[in-house]
Scaffold this active site. Structure first.
Site, mmCIF file in Angstrom:
data_model
loop_
_atom_site.group_PDB
_atom_site.id
_atom_site.type_symbol
_atom_site.label_atom_id
_atom_site.label_comp_id
_atom_site.label_asym_id
_atom_site.label_seq_id
_atom_site.Cartn_x
_atom_site.Cartn_y
_atom_site.Cartn_z
ATOM 1 N N ARG A 268 28.204 -2.867 -16.766
ATOM 2 C CA ARG A 268 28.741 -1.636 -17.375
ATOM 3 C C ARG A 268 28.449 -1.524 -18.864
ATOM 4 O O ARG A 268 29.257 -1.028 -19.639
ATOM 5 C CB ARG A 268 30.250 -1.527 -17.095
ATOM 6 C CG ARG A 268 30.546 -1.502 -15.617
ATOM 7 C CD ARG A 268 31.970 -1.797 -15.293
ATOM 8 N NE ARG A 268 32.329 -3.172 -15.619
ATOM 9 C CZ ARG A 268 33.482 -3.724 -15.320
ATOM 10 N NH1 ARG A 268 34.406 -3.018 -14.706
ATOM 11 N NH2 ARG A 268 33.731 -4.968 -15.628
ATOM 12 N N THR B 167 0.315 -6.744 -13.089
ATOM 13 C CA THR B 167 0.103 -7.892 -13.980
ATOM 14 C C THR B 167 -1.293 -8.500 -13.848
ATOM 15 O O THR B 167 -1.649 -9.378 -14.634
ATOM 16 C CB THR B 167 1.131 -8.998 -13.662
ATOM 17 O OG1 THR B 167 0.984 -9.360 -12.285
ATOM 18 C CG2 THR B 167 2.554 -8.528 -13.928
ATOM 19 N N GLY B 168 -2.078 -8.095 -12.858
ATOM 20 C CA GLY B 168 -3.415 -8.655 -12.654
ATOM 21 C C GLY B 168 -3.417 -10.066 -12.072
ATOM 22 O O GLY B 168 -4.467 -10.670 -11.877
ATOM 23 N N LYS C 227 -4.468 -2.216 5.506
ATOM 24 C CA LYS C 227 -5.496 -3.203 5.176
ATOM 25 C C LYS C 227 -6.051 -3.943 6.398
ATOM 26 O O LYS C 227 -6.402 -5.111 6.320
ATOM 27 C CB LYS C 227 -4.959 -4.173 4.113
ATOM 28 C CG LYS C 227 -4.533 -3.450 2.829
ATOM 29 C CD LYS C 227 -4.317 -4.345 1.652
ATOM 30 C CE LYS C 227 -5.479 -4.402 0.735
ATOM 31 N NZ LYS C 227 -5.176 -4.887 -0.627
ATOM 32 N N HIS D 206 1.730 1.086 -8.031
ATOM 33 C CA HIS D 206 1.343 1.772 -6.785
ATOM 34 C C HIS D 206 -0.018 2.440 -6.972
ATOM 35 O O HIS D 206 -0.172 3.339 -7.802
ATOM 36 C CB HIS D 206 2.413 2.805 -6.400
ATOM 37 C CG HIS D 206 3.727 2.175 -6.041
ATOM 38 N ND1 HIS D 206 4.819 2.887 -5.636
ATOM 39 C CD2 HIS D 206 4.107 0.857 -6.012
ATOM 40 C CE1 HIS D 206 5.819 2.052 -5.372
ATOM 41 N NE2 HIS D 206 5.419 0.813 -5.606
ATOM 42 N N GLN E 272 8.578 -2.409 -4.525
ATOM 43 C CA GLN E 272 8.707 -3.794 -4.050
ATOM 44 C C GLN E 272 8.711 -3.836 -2.507
ATOM 45 O O GLN E 272 8.216 -2.900 -1.897
ATOM 46 C CB GLN E 272 9.968 -4.473 -4.621
ATOM 47 C CG GLN E 272 9.926 -4.739 -6.123
ATOM 48 C CD GLN E 272 10.170 -3.515 -6.985
ATOM 49 O OE1 GLN E 272 11.174 -2.858 -6.847
ATOM 50 N NE2 GLN E 272 9.250 -3.200 -7.890
ATOM 51 N N THR F 201 7.677 -9.799 -13.466
ATOM 52 C CA THR F 201 6.610 -8.990 -14.086
ATOM 53 C C THR F 201 6.819 -8.874 -15.601
ATOM 54 O O THR F 201 6.021 -8.231 -16.277
ATOM 55 C CB THR F 201 6.588 -7.580 -13.466
ATOM 56 O OG1 THR F 201 7.888 -7.001 -13.655
ATOM 57 C CG2 THR F 201 6.272 -7.623 -11.979
ATOM 58 N N GLY G 204 0.826 -1.215 0.000
ATOM 59 C CA GLY G 204 0.000 0.000 0.000
ATOM 60 C C GLY G 204 0.858 1.261 0.000
ATOM 61 O O GLY G 204 0.428 2.321 0.462
#
Ligand code: GDP
Ligand code: IMO
Ligand code: MG
Length: 425
Positions: A144, A308-309, A338, A42, A231, A130, A16
């Protein structure tokens, strides 16, 4: 001397962060992302509207806030263009408020294709990425070989691009794949490459800055700055459940290298966690629930990925893992998200230790693995009450239980997706 505050996810992402950064932004002049890229999703909700941000910091919806995409972030110009345009259509013009660090690396179309080819090669051992090209882009950065935002303005940009693209095509061929649409989410490579270059041209109207000077001078000038993590700690490339992790340092240490600021300039470290746990992708998840309770968490919490659902895996709160994350980043203030999702549960459980190799432990083992780590739970009465502005007594007990275990106060409790559904303690 002004200090920079940090907000980090302490679990496996999707805690969240977007909501909280947006809620905190009125107190800040600048919000920055310091790592990750469009693997992040987000979510911010207010006045019945919903926005999902991938590359852009979550301060952009607050008028006057400046937003920096820092050097530690990796950028897909096509995705970023789409995000900026979406916000423009919703009435947010970012031309004066979005800055992009010159040193941020670019995700090439072939990075995305390589991500997909690597995953296909891994088969059952795949990370469940993802598919945004994150791993290959950070690999090129440390090898590099990468291209950076500042390179866009150099005369030899196209040449450098073609050189890296050819190297990637060889790698893809060596893995046994031809460059076909299936490596790019069904998109035709040439068409995608064209869109990518349109994205590059589009970004030229935004301000490319030396982010390290920009942020340090802003702090010198007394500006208030918030760094927004992407993340979560358990996906950190060093301390997460390797190799089922992302490819950047998502913990507080990543802020210093991802923005160019010194540790002595760090102020508060806000750590956010859900009142339970979720994870997308593969990898160990000791408290995962495969039963009706897990399904109930998923349904009540709408636990489906913002990027990504994919349905998120759900389970009970894991306190040894939370305490580990707090230790790694020196979290000063906790925020619990939550809480509303479990407000009709008769009882809730929290893991307080694991049984590992026949022994009880509170430490995360090097070879963390769902099969060999059996969580030891404490059962706590559910609060069975809507939160709505005031924390019910039994939820207060749950909060205190967590605080006692982790040793850091929970200052903020979120009880709904809207930016206003919070209680400060
Ligand atoms: P992030 O990646 O950490 O920013 O989190 P995501 O946006 O991927 O996922 C969090 C989801 O939970 C989003 O859909 C939010 O709108 C929603 N959310 C955030 N806080 C709360 C909360 O306290 N209660 C409920 N029910 N939903 C929340
Ligand atoms: P936010 O910022 C949840 C997970 C992927 C996969 C692993 C590696 O929204 O919390 P990658 O594409 O980074 O190479 O995938 O990390 N992952 C996330 N899970 N939330 C995220 O971001 C994530 N970003 C990556 O599912 O398991
Ligand atoms: Mg997310």
């Amino acid at each position: 001397m002004n200090k920079l505050d940090i907000l980090l996810g302490l679990q496996w992402g999707d805690e969240g962060k977007g909501k909280v950064v947006d809620a905190l932004t009125p107190d800040y002049d600048i919000v920055c992302r310091f790592q990750g890229g469009p693997n992040a999703g987000h979510t911010i909700e207010f006045e019945g509207k919903k926005f999902v941000l991938h590359n852009i910091p979550s301060g952009v919806l607050t008028p006057g806030c400046v937003n920096l995409i820092g050097n530690g972030v990796i950028i897909d110009p096509h995705i970023l263009k789409g995000e900026i345009e979406g916000l423009r259509e919703a009435g947010f013009d970012l031309r004066q408020t979005l800055m992009i660090a010159n040193r941020a690396h670019l995700i090439l179309p072939t990075h995305r294709a390589l991500d997909a080819a690597n995953e296909k090669t891994l088969g059952k051992m795949k990370v469940g990425t993802t598919l945004k090209g994150i791993g290959p882009t950070y690999t090129d950065k440390t090898a590099r070989k990468g291209l950076r935002v500042g390179d866009i303005q150099m005369d030899d940009f196209r040449e450098k691009y073609d050189h890296l693209k050819q190297a990637h095509l060889q790698q893809i061929a060596a893995l046994g794949f031809e460059m076909q649409g299936f490596l790019l989410d069904g998109l035709d490579f040439d068409a995608y490459e064209k869109l990518w270059f349109e994205g590059i041209e589009y970004l030229k109207q935004y301000q490319f800055v030396d982010g390290e000077y920009f942020i340090n001078m802003a702090l010198d000038d007394g500006k208030k700055v918030l760094a927004e993590g992407a993340q979560g700690s358990m996906l950190d490339v060093d301390f997460g459940s390797y190799p089922f992790v992302t490819s950047s340092n998502v913990i507080a240490a990543g802020v210093c290298s991802g923005l160019g600021i010194a540790p002595s300039r760090v102020g508060k470290v806000y750590g956010i966690f859900k009142a339970y746990c979720t994870r997308v992708g593969t990898g160990p998840f000791p408290t995962e629930l495969f039963d009706a309770t897990g399904e109930k968490l998923r349904q009540n919490g709408h636990e489906f990925g913002a990027t990504t659902g994919r349905p998120r895996r759900c389970g009970w709160l894991d306190l040894p893992a939370l305490k580990y994350a707090v230790m790694l980043s020196g979290v000063t203030d906790l925020m619990m998200m939550k809480s509303d999702v479990m407000d009709d549960f008769e009882t809730v459980k929290v893991a307080t230790a694991y049984r590992y190799n026949g022994q009880e432990t509170k430490h995360l083992p090097f070879a963390a693995c769902t099969e060999t780590m059996e969580p030891i739970y404490t059962e706590i009465a559910g609060w069975q009450q809507k939160i709505d502005g005031k924390i019910p007594q039994r939820l207060e007990y749950y909060i205190k239980f967590i605080e006692n275990y982790v040793g850091v106060p929970i200052k903020f409790v979120s009880y709904g997706p809207d930016r206003t559904q919070n209680v400060w303690r």
